[in-house]
Design a protein around this motif. Structure first.
Motif, PDB file in Angstrom:
ATOM      1  N   ILE A  49       0.817  -1.075  -0.005  1.00  0.00           N
ATOM      2  CA  ILE A  49      -0.084  -0.110  -0.079  1.00  0.00           C
ATOM      3  C   ILE A  49       0.901   1.290   0.074  1.00  0.00           C
ATOM      4  O   ILE A  49       1.972   1.146   0.540  1.00  0.00           O
ATOM      5  CB  ILE A  49      -1.093   0.002   1.273  1.00  0.00           C
ATOM      6  N   SER A  50       0.503   2.224  -0.841  1.00  0.00           N
ATOM      7  CA  SER A  50       1.430   3.425  -0.803  1.00  0.00           C
ATOM      8  C   SER A  50       0.468   4.599  -0.385  1.00  0.00           C
ATOM      9  O   SER A  50      -0.689   4.578  -0.746  1.00  0.00           O
ATOM     10  CB  SER A  50       1.830   3.720  -1.985  1.00  0.00           C
ATOM     11  N   ARG A  51       0.972   5.731   0.350  1.00  0.00           N
ATOM     12  CA  ARG A  51       0.193   6.681   0.387  1.00  0.00           C
ATOM     13  C   ARG A  51       1.181   8.044   0.035  1.00  0.00           C
ATOM     14  O   ARG A  51       2.259   7.888   0.213  1.00  0.00           O
ATOM     15  CB  ARG A  51       0.247   7.068   1.909  1.00  0.00           C
ATOM     16  N   THR A  52       0.287   8.880  -0.890  1.00  0.00           N
ATOM     17  CA  THR A  52       0.947   9.922  -1.260  1.00  0.00           C
ATOM     18  C   THR A  52       0.640  11.175  -0.519  1.00  0.00           C
ATOM     19  O   THR A  52      -0.626  11.623  -0.431  1.00  0.00           O
ATOM     20  CB  THR A  52       0.765  10.152  -3.049  1.00  0.00           C
ATOM     21  N   SER A  53       1.461  12.154  -0.177  1.00  0.00           N
ATOM     22  CA  SER A  53       1.398  13.363   0.914  1.00  0.00           C
ATOM     23  C   SER A  53       0.641  14.628  -0.018  1.00  0.00           C
ATOM     24  O   SER A  53      -0.098  15.389   0.589  1.00  0.00           O
ATOM     25  CB  SER A  53       2.605  13.732   1.550  1.00  0.00           C
ATOM     26  N   TYR A  54       1.049  14.700  -1.241  1.00  0.00           N
ATOM     27  CA  TYR A  54       0.881  15.701  -2.022  1.00  0.00           C
ATOM     28  C   TYR A  54      -0.166  15.684  -3.308  1.00  0.00           C
ATOM     29  O   TYR A  54       0.568  14.677  -4.314  1.00  0.00           O
ATOM     30  CB  TYR A  54       2.049  16.433  -2.019  1.00  0.00           C
ATOM     31  N   ALA A  55      -0.808  16.443  -3.586  1.00  0.00           N
ATOM     32  CA  ALA A  55      -1.690  16.154  -4.868  1.00  0.00           C
ATOM     33  C   ALA A  55      -0.695  16.445  -6.027  1.00  0.00           C
ATOM     34  O   ALA A  55       0.231  17.477  -5.722  1.00  0.00           O
ATOM     35  CB  ALA A  55      -2.834  17.050  -5.067  1.00  0.00           C
ATOM     36  N   GLY A  56      -0.987  15.720  -7.200  1.00  0.00           N
ATOM     37  CA  GLY A  56       0.218  16.200  -8.287  1.00  0.00           C
ATOM     38  C   GLY A  56       1.481  15.463  -8.228  1.00  0.00           C
ATOM     39  O   GLY A  56       2.282  15.779  -9.106  1.00  0.00           O
ATOM     40  N   THR A  57       1.729  14.409  -7.197  1.00  0.00           N
ATOM     41  CA  THR A  57       2.981  13.606  -7.263  1.00  0.00           C
ATOM     42  C   THR A  57       2.933  12.668  -8.023  1.00  0.00           C
ATOM     43  O   THR A  57       1.799  11.675  -8.196  1.00  0.00           O
ATOM     44  CB  THR A  57       3.060  13.207  -5.687  1.00  0.00           C
ATOM     45  N   VAL A  74      -4.634  -2.169  -8.792  1.00  0.00           N
ATOM     46  CA  VAL A  74      -4.396  -0.966  -8.421  1.00  0.00           C
ATOM     47  C   VAL A  74      -5.926  -0.471  -7.791  1.00  0.00           C
ATOM     48  O   VAL A  74      -6.725  -0.938  -8.565  1.00  0.00           O
ATOM     49  CB  VAL A  74      -3.847   0.245  -9.240  1.00  0.00           C
ATOM     50  N   HIS A  75      -6.022  -0.096  -6.585  1.00  0.00           N
ATOM     51  CA  HIS A  75      -7.217   0.343  -6.078  1.00  0.00           C
ATOM     52  C   HIS A  75      -6.981   1.681  -5.472  1.00  0.00           C
ATOM     53  O   HIS A  75      -5.930   1.947  -4.558  1.00  0.00           O
ATOM     54  CB  HIS A  75      -7.755  -0.739  -5.186  1.00  0.00           C
ATOM     55  N   CYS A  76      -8.021   2.612  -5.359  1.00  0.00           N
ATOM     56  CA  CYS A  76      -7.712   3.998  -4.728  1.00  0.00           C
ATOM     57  C   CYS A  76      -8.781   3.870  -3.437  1.00  0.00           C
ATOM     58  O   CYS A  76      -9.782   3.763  -3.407  1.00  0.00           O
ATOM     59  CB  CYS A  76      -8.081   5.095  -5.487  1.00  0.00           C
ATOM     60  N   LEU A  77      -7.955   4.075  -2.260  1.00  0.00           N
ATOM     61  CA  LEU A  77      -8.673   4.083  -0.963  1.00  0.00           C
ATOM     62  C   LEU A  77      -9.195   5.696  -0.497  1.00  0.00           C
ATOM     63  O   LEU A  77      -9.953   5.684   0.317  1.00  0.00           O
ATOM     64  CB  LEU A  77      -7.714   3.396   0.118  1.00  0.00           C
ATOM     65  N   ARG A  78      -8.249   6.620  -1.188  1.00  0.00           N
ATOM     66  CA  ARG A  78      -8.612   7.789  -0.580  1.00  0.00           C
ATOM     67  C   ARG A  78      -8.270   8.796  -1.651  1.00  0.00           C
ATOM     68  O   ARG A  78      -7.317   8.680  -2.228  1.00  0.00           O
ATOM     69  CB  ARG A  78      -7.950   8.316   0.822  1.00  0.00           C
ATOM     70  N   GLY A  79      -9.120   9.659  -1.994  1.00  0.00           N
ATOM     71  CA  GLY A  79      -8.682  10.761  -3.194  1.00  0.00           C
ATOM     72  C   GLY A  79      -8.865  10.206  -4.432  1.00  0.00           C
ATOM     73  O   GLY A  79      -9.961   9.511  -4.607  1.00  0.00           O
ATOM     74  N   GLU A  80      -7.913  10.558  -5.459  1.00  0.00           N
ATOM     75  CA  GLU A  80      -7.989  10.215  -6.767  1.00  0.00           C
ATOM     76  C   GLU A  80      -6.605   9.874  -7.187  1.00  0.00           C
ATOM     77  O   GLU A  80      -5.746  10.133  -6.882  1.00  0.00           O
ATOM     78  CB  GLU A  80      -8.586  11.267  -7.550  1.00  0.00           C
ATOM     79  N   TYR A 100      -5.596   5.090 -20.048  1.00  0.00           N
ATOM     80  CA  TYR A 100      -5.500   5.942 -18.749  1.00  0.00           C
ATOM     81  C   TYR A 100      -6.939   5.592 -18.004  1.00  0.00           C
ATOM     82  O   TYR A 100      -7.792   5.451 -18.653  1.00  0.00           O
ATOM     83  CB  TYR A 100      -5.198   7.267 -18.785  1.00  0.00           C
ATOM     84  N   PHE A 101      -6.654   5.507 -16.674  1.00  0.00           N
ATOM     85  CA  PHE A 101      -7.676   5.496 -15.995  1.00  0.00           C
ATOM     86  C   PHE A 101      -7.927   6.517 -14.864  1.00  0.00           C
ATOM     87  O   PHE A 101      -6.894   6.961 -14.298  1.00  0.00           O
ATOM     88  CB  PHE A 101      -7.873   4.224 -15.141  1.00  0.00           C
ATOM     89  N   TYR A 102      -9.143   6.893 -14.457  1.00  0.00           N
ATOM     90  CA  TYR A 102      -9.154   7.799 -13.278  1.00  0.00           C
ATOM     91  C   TYR A 102      -9.918   6.838 -12.168  1.00  0.00           C
ATOM     92  O   TYR A 102     -10.826   6.474 -12.320  1.00  0.00           O
ATOM     93  CB  TYR A 102     -10.200   9.120 -13.532  1.00  0.00           C
ATOM     94  N   LEU A 103      -9.381   6.778 -11.028  1.00  0.00           N
ATOM     95  CA  LEU A 103      -9.784   6.095  -9.897  1.00  0.00           C
ATOM     96  C   LEU A 103     -10.165   6.825  -8.770  1.00  0.00           C
ATOM     97  O   LEU A 103      -9.149   7.797  -8.662  1.00  0.00           O
ATOM     98  CB  LEU A 103      -8.888   4.880  -9.603  1.00  0.00           C
ATOM     99  N   ASN A 104     -11.052   6.816  -8.129  1.00  0.00           N
ATOM    100  CA  ASN A 104     -11.225   7.549  -6.805  1.00  0.00           C
ATOM    101  C   ASN A 104     -11.935   6.554  -5.983  1.00  0.00           C
ATOM    102  O   ASN A 104     -12.337   5.414  -6.165  1.00  0.00           O
ATOM    103  CB  ASN A 104     -12.056   8.757  -7.127  1.00  0.00           C
ATOM    104  N   CYS A 105     -11.852   7.010  -4.488  1.00  0.00           N
ATOM    105  CA  CYS A 105     -12.588   6.202  -3.382  1.00  0.00           C
ATOM    106  C   CYS A 105     -13.819   5.825  -3.458  1.00  0.00           C
ATOM    107  O   CYS A 105     -14.160   4.890  -2.891  1.00  0.00           O
ATOM    108  CB  CYS A 105     -11.840   6.793  -2.075  1.00  0.00           C
ATOM    109  N   SER A 106     -14.477   6.585  -4.370  1.00  0.00           N
ATOM    110  CA  SER A 106     -16.073   6.677  -4.387  1.00  0.00           C
ATOM    111  C   SER A 106     -16.571   5.407  -5.699  1.00  0.00           C
ATOM    112  O   SER A 106     -17.533   4.712  -5.305  1.00  0.00           O
ATOM    113  CB  SER A 106     -16.816   7.786  -4.464  1.00  0.00           C
ATOM    114  N   ASP A 107     -15.651   5.183  -6.468  1.00  0.00           N
ATOM    115  CA  ASP A 107     -16.087   4.505  -7.882  1.00  0.00           C
ATOM    116  C   ASP A 107     -16.212   2.893  -7.350  1.00  0.00           C
ATOM    117  O   ASP A 107     -16.556   2.259  -8.308  1.00  0.00           O
ATOM    118  CB  ASP A 107     -15.370   4.773  -8.936  1.00  0.00           C
ATOM    119  N   ASN A 108     -15.464   2.323  -6.593  1.00  0.00           N
ATOM    120  CA  ASN A 108     -15.412   1.002  -6.362  1.00  0.00           C
ATOM    121  C   ASN A 108     -14.682   0.293  -7.413  1.00  0.00           C
ATOM    122  O   ASN A 108     -15.187  -0.979  -7.836  1.00  0.00           O
ATOM    123  CB  ASN A 108     -16.622   0.442  -5.829  1.00  0.00           C
ATOM    124  N   GLU A 109     -13.739   0.773  -8.002  1.00  0.00           N
ATOM    125  CA  GLU A 109     -13.091   0.100  -9.126  1.00  0.00           C
ATOM    126  C   GLU A 109     -11.631  -0.296  -8.972  1.00  0.00           C
ATOM    127  O   GLU A 109     -11.082   0.649  -8.117  1.00  0.00           O
ATOM    128  CB  GLU A 109     -13.373   1.023 -10.636  1.00  0.00           C
TER     129      GLU A 109
END
Length: 126
Positions: A49-57, A74-80, A100-109
C-alpha cells in the motif's frame, strides 16, 4: 464483481460490489474463484500500500523483467489516482498502446494488470 477487458491486452477493470447500511459499507476486494472465472489465475505473493502526501505527485513508473514480473492490482482508498498503462511487450497485440484510468475512492473500481515474461509499465500519480 464485474470484470471488463481494458483496451490493453492483459489488463482489466474490476468493479467491486459495495453493500451499504446505517453502519457504513462492506465490500469484497478479492475472491480467488471470481478472478479464476474471469481468466485471472492469482498467486499473489505480496500486497503493498502506498500513501502520497501531496496532490500532483508522480508516484512511480514500474518496469519489470523476468524473473521479477508480478501482476498489479491498483485500487484507490482515498482521493483520486490518474493511472496510465503503457504496453511495452513487443509480442503483444497492443504493443506501444496506452490507456489511462481515473480511479477514486467512491467508484469501487480496481485495475488489474497481468504479470508476463515481458514488461508492462504502469505509472500512477495522485
Amino acid at each position: 464483481m464485474l470484470f471488463r477487458q481494458a483496451e490493453i491486452s492483459g489488463a482489466r477493470t474490476i468493479t467491486l460490489p459495495r453493500h451499504h447500511d446505517e453502519r457504513g459499507s462492506f465490500g469484497r476486494i478479492f475472491d480467488r474463484d471470481r478472478f479464476a472465472e474471469n481468466g485471472i489465475s492469482c498467486d499473489f505473493v505480496q500486497a503493498s500500500i502506498s500513501r502520497t502526501s501531496y496532490a500532483g505527485t508522480l508516484r512511480g513508473l514500474h518496469f519489470q523483467r523476468a524473473p521479477y514480473v508480478e501482476a498489479k492490482l491498483v485500487h484507490c482508498l482515498r482521493g483520486e489516482i490518474y493511472d496510465v498503462i503503457c504496453d511495452l511487450r513487443p509480442d503483444s497485440p497492443t504493443y506501444l498502446k496506452h490507456q489511462y484510468f481515473y480511479l477514486n475512492c467512491s467508484d469501487n473500481e480496481m485495475i488489474y494488470m497481468e504479470g508476463s515474461k515481458n514488461p508492462l509499465a504502469l505509472s500512477c500519480s495522485v
